[in-house]
Design a protein around this motif. Structure first.
Motif, PDB file in Angstrom:
ATOM      1  N   THR A   5      -8.517  35.906 129.533  1.00  0.00           N
ATOM      2  CA  THR A   5      -8.711  35.213 128.256  1.00  0.00           C
ATOM      3  C   THR A   5      -9.398  33.872 128.478  1.00  0.00           C
ATOM      4  O   THR A   5     -10.304  33.494 127.741  1.00  0.00           O
ATOM      5  N   SER A   6      -8.986  33.160 129.520  1.00  0.00           N
ATOM      6  CA  SER A   6      -9.594  31.867 129.837  1.00  0.00           C
ATOM      7  C   SER A   6     -11.058  32.047 130.217  1.00  0.00           C
ATOM      8  O   SER A   6     -11.912  31.256 129.811  1.00  0.00           O
ATOM      9  N   ALA A   7     -11.370  33.080 130.983  1.00  0.00           N
ATOM     10  CA  ALA A   7     -12.747  33.337 131.401  1.00  0.00           C
ATOM     11  C   ALA A   7     -13.624  33.644 130.188  1.00  0.00           C
ATOM     12  O   ALA A   7     -14.762  33.167 130.087  1.00  0.00           O
ATOM     13  N   ILE A  10     -14.242  30.389 128.278  1.00  0.00           N
ATOM     14  CA  ILE A  10     -15.202  29.527 128.975  1.00  0.00           C
ATOM     15  C   ILE A  10     -16.621  30.054 128.770  1.00  0.00           C
ATOM     16  O   ILE A  10     -17.544  29.292 128.518  1.00  0.00           O
ATOM     17  N   LYS A  11     -16.796  31.369 128.853  1.00  0.00           N
ATOM     18  CA  LYS A  11     -18.119  31.967 128.655  1.00  0.00           C
ATOM     19  C   LYS A  11     -18.612  31.734 127.227  1.00  0.00           C
ATOM     20  O   LYS A  11     -19.787  31.435 127.001  1.00  0.00           O
ATOM     21  N   ARG A  12     -17.725  31.855 126.255  1.00  0.00           N
ATOM     22  CA  ARG A  12     -18.120  31.616 124.865  1.00  0.00           C
ATOM     23  C   ARG A  12     -18.517  30.161 124.653  1.00  0.00           C
ATOM     24  O   ARG A  12     -19.494  29.863 123.974  1.00  0.00           O
ATOM     25  N   ALA A  14     -19.659  28.103 126.931  1.00  0.00           N
ATOM     26  CA  ALA A  14     -20.939  27.895 127.613  1.00  0.00           C
ATOM     27  C   ALA A  14     -22.089  28.430 126.767  1.00  0.00           C
ATOM     28  O   ALA A  14     -23.153  27.815 126.672  1.00  0.00           O
ATOM     29  N   LEU A  15     -21.891  29.572 126.141  1.00  0.00           N
ATOM     30  CA  LEU A  15     -22.917  30.144 125.282  1.00  0.00           C
ATOM     31  C   LEU A  15     -23.204  29.231 124.095  1.00  0.00           C
ATOM     32  O   LEU A  15     -24.357  29.010 123.719  1.00  0.00           O
ATOM     33  N   LEU A  16     -22.147  28.663 123.502  1.00  0.00           N
ATOM     34  CA  LEU A  16     -22.341  27.737 122.378  1.00  0.00           C
ATOM     35  C   LEU A  16     -23.117  26.499 122.814  1.00  0.00           C
ATOM     36  O   LEU A  16     -23.988  26.015 122.085  1.00  0.00           O
ATOM     37  N   VAL A  17     -22.811  25.999 123.999  1.00  0.00           N
ATOM     38  CA  VAL A  17     -23.518  24.815 124.496  1.00  0.00           C
ATOM     39  C   VAL A  17     -24.998  25.138 124.696  1.00  0.00           C
ATOM     40  O   VAL A  17     -25.878  24.380 124.291  1.00  0.00           O
ATOM     41  N   VAL A  18     -25.288  26.273 125.285  1.00  0.00           N
ATOM     42  CA  VAL A  18     -26.677  26.671 125.527  1.00  0.00           C
ATOM     43  C   VAL A  18     -27.417  26.858 124.207  1.00  0.00           C
ATOM     44  O   VAL A  18     -28.529  26.361 124.021  1.00  0.00           O
ATOM     45  N   LEU A  19     -26.796  27.550 123.267  1.00  0.00           N
ATOM     46  CA  LEU A  19     -27.448  27.774 121.969  1.00  0.00           C
ATOM     47  C   LEU A  19     -27.668  26.462 121.225  1.00  0.00           C
ATOM     48  O   LEU A  19     -28.697  26.261 120.595  1.00  0.00           O
ATOM     49  N   GLY A  20     -26.698  25.574 121.302  1.00  0.00           N
ATOM     50  CA  GLY A  20     -26.834  24.269 120.652  1.00  0.00           C
ATOM     51  C   GLY A  20     -27.959  23.460 121.263  1.00  0.00           C
ATOM     52  O   GLY A  20     -28.729  22.799 120.563  1.00  0.00           O
TER      53      GLY A  20
END
Length: 88
Positions: A5-7, A10-12, A14-20
Motif C-alpha cells: 500500500t505504501s509503495a 508513493i508511486k501515485r 510521484a506521478l502527481l508530481v511529474v504531471l504537475g
C-alpha cells in the motif's frame, strides 16, 4: 500488505508530481509565447479614436470624483498616442 500500500501511494504521489511539473512547464511556455507574439489582427486606430474630443474629455473626467476631476490633467488618445487635451 502495508508495504504494498505504501509503495502504491508513493508511486501515485510521484506521478502527481511529474504531471504537475509538466503542466507548469507547458503553462510557462504558453505565457512566454503570448508575451512575444504580436497581435495578429490589430484593429485600425480609427476604431479606438473618439470623434468628439469634448465627449472624450467628459468621459475621462467622469472616472473620478468632481473634486479631483475638476483640476485634473486630461489626456485623449490621438493618432500617435495619448495627447494632453486639458492641462491640470
Amino acid at each position: 500488505m502495508h508495504k504494498k500500500t505504501s509503495a502504491i501511494a508513493i508511486k501515485r504521489f510521484a506521478l502527481l508530481v511529474v504531471l504537475g511539473t509538466v503542466h507548469l512547464a507547458t503553462a510557462n511556455q504558453a505565457m512566454a509565447q503570448d508575451a512575444t507574439t504580436p497581435y495578429p489582427h490589430m484593429a485600425p486606430i480609427d476604431q479606438y479614436l473618439m470623434t468628439d474630443q469634448a465627449a472624450e474629455i467628459a468621459l475621462a473626467r467622469s472616472a473620478a470624483p468632481d473634486s479631483i476631476a475638476r483640476d485634473a490633467e486630461v489626456q485623449v488618445l490621438g493618432r500617435h498616442g495619448f495627447e494632453t487635451a486639458v492641462k491640470g
